[in-house]
Design a protein around this motif. Structure first.
Motif, mmCIF file in Angstrom:
data_model
loop_
_atom_site.group_PDB
_atom_site.id
_atom_site.type_symbol
_atom_site.label_atom_id
_atom_site.label_comp_id
_atom_site.label_asym_id
_atom_site.label_seq_id
_atom_site.Cartn_x
_atom_site.Cartn_y
_atom_site.Cartn_z
ATOM 1 N N TRP A 195 71.337 48.858 70.965
ATOM 2 C CA TRP A 195 71.785 49.820 69.954
ATOM 3 C C TRP A 195 72.927 50.651 70.533
ATOM 4 N N LEU A 229 75.291 51.909 65.214
ATOM 5 C CA LEU A 229 74.472 52.622 64.236
ATOM 6 C C LEU A 229 75.288 53.505 63.299
ATOM 7 N N LEU A 251 63.695 51.536 67.426
ATOM 8 C CA LEU A 251 64.790 52.471 67.180
ATOM 9 C C LEU A 251 64.243 53.862 66.888
ATOM 10 N N ARG A 255 64.632 56.925 64.853
ATOM 11 C CA ARG A 255 65.312 57.240 63.598
ATOM 12 C C ARG A 255 65.666 58.720 63.492
#
Length: 275
Positions: A31, A52, A167, A169
């Motif tokens: 990421w 992202l 991930l 958030r």
């Protein structure tokens, strides 16, 4: 951590508009949010970056329940946040951010989620969100979202509970914590050095629900909670019981005995300020 470089192992940069666009997960994926650490050193195991930024998450969302901080929220966005009048803890945002060792370039690129996921003892956003009783929302690659407190998210030096491909958030700060009075102390061995100890306390109305959060001096944040305002003796005894010498983080930024000393000294300063 401010030196940018080319990552010559990268063969693809994915820019999804939804996490669902990322099909599966394999070794070599990473990421990408702010990238201030990712681009600071070679990433030999990474060949694909998943940006992202295109997900379009609102950086900060204030509601009656509290504040949601997106993982992609930039440091500068949190620094500039004002908040409702009753949120007495908001000035703590700037105090923690000002303790960072970084330039304005990093402020405008680094993310809250990146600092938390790095899970370093001196991560100032870890200190902030842990002290304000933050709760992380995590998105596994295969499974339902799960919630983990910041205190439980960090498990050690550069260690956390994230599973492969999972991930972060957002982090939710409850209004009950944002409404409390706060005090913070930070110390480094050198003027521009990494924090050797960053101590925060919060307390509610009538001096109830006193919460002391110790960070930087320990591999992961440690909290001591008191139903009523503690005396100096009660606080010192609680610190001794909860944090024996071997539980302090001994490194080039301070020995364990030094960090224990400054933790106890700063904790008492904070207690007196809030009293």
């Amino acid at each position: 951590m401010e030196t940018s470089m080319n990552l010559n192992t990268i063969t693809e940069v994915m820019r999804p508009v939804s996490v669902a666009d990322v099909d599966g997960w394999r070794d070599g994926y990473s990421w990408l949010a702010g990238g201030t650490w990712l681009f600071s050193e070679p990433q030999l195991a990474v060949d694909t970056l998943i940006d992202l930024d295109g997900l379009g998450w609102a950086p900060l969302t204030a509601t009656e329940a509290g504040l949601d901080i997106a993982a992609t929220c930039r440091i500068v966005e949190l620094h500039d946040f004002e908040g409702p009048p009753g949120w007495r803890a908001v000035p703590l945002f700037r105090e923690c951010i000002d303790s960072f060792l970084m330039s304005f370039k990093i402020w405008n690129a680094a993310t809250i989620g990146g600092n938390v996921c790095m899970s370093l003892p001196a991560g100032a956003m870890i200190s902030l969100t842990a002290a304000l009783e933050g709760v992380c929302t995590l998105w596994p690659r295969n499974g339902n979202p799960r919630e983990v407190s910041v205190i439980d998210f960090i498990t050690g030096d550069h260690q956390n509970v994230l599973q492969k491909g999972e991930l972060l958030r957002k982090i939710h700060l409850p209004v009950s914590a944002l409404s409390k009075r706060t005090a913070m102390r930070q110390v480094s061995l050198t003027k521009l050095g990494r924090s050797a100890a960053l101590i925060i306390a919060t307390v509610g109305d009538d001096n109830a629900n006193f919460l002391l959060t110790v960070s930087a001096a320990t591999p992961r944040p440690v909290q001591l909670r008191f139903a009523t305002f503690p005396s100096a003796e009660a606080l010192r005894h609680a610190l001794d019981a909860r944090l024996p010498l071997e539980d302090y983080f001994d490194d080039v930024h301070g020995s364990a005995p030094y960090k224990r000393h400054v933790t106890q000294y700063l904790a008492e300063q904070i207690r007196m300020e809030l009293a």
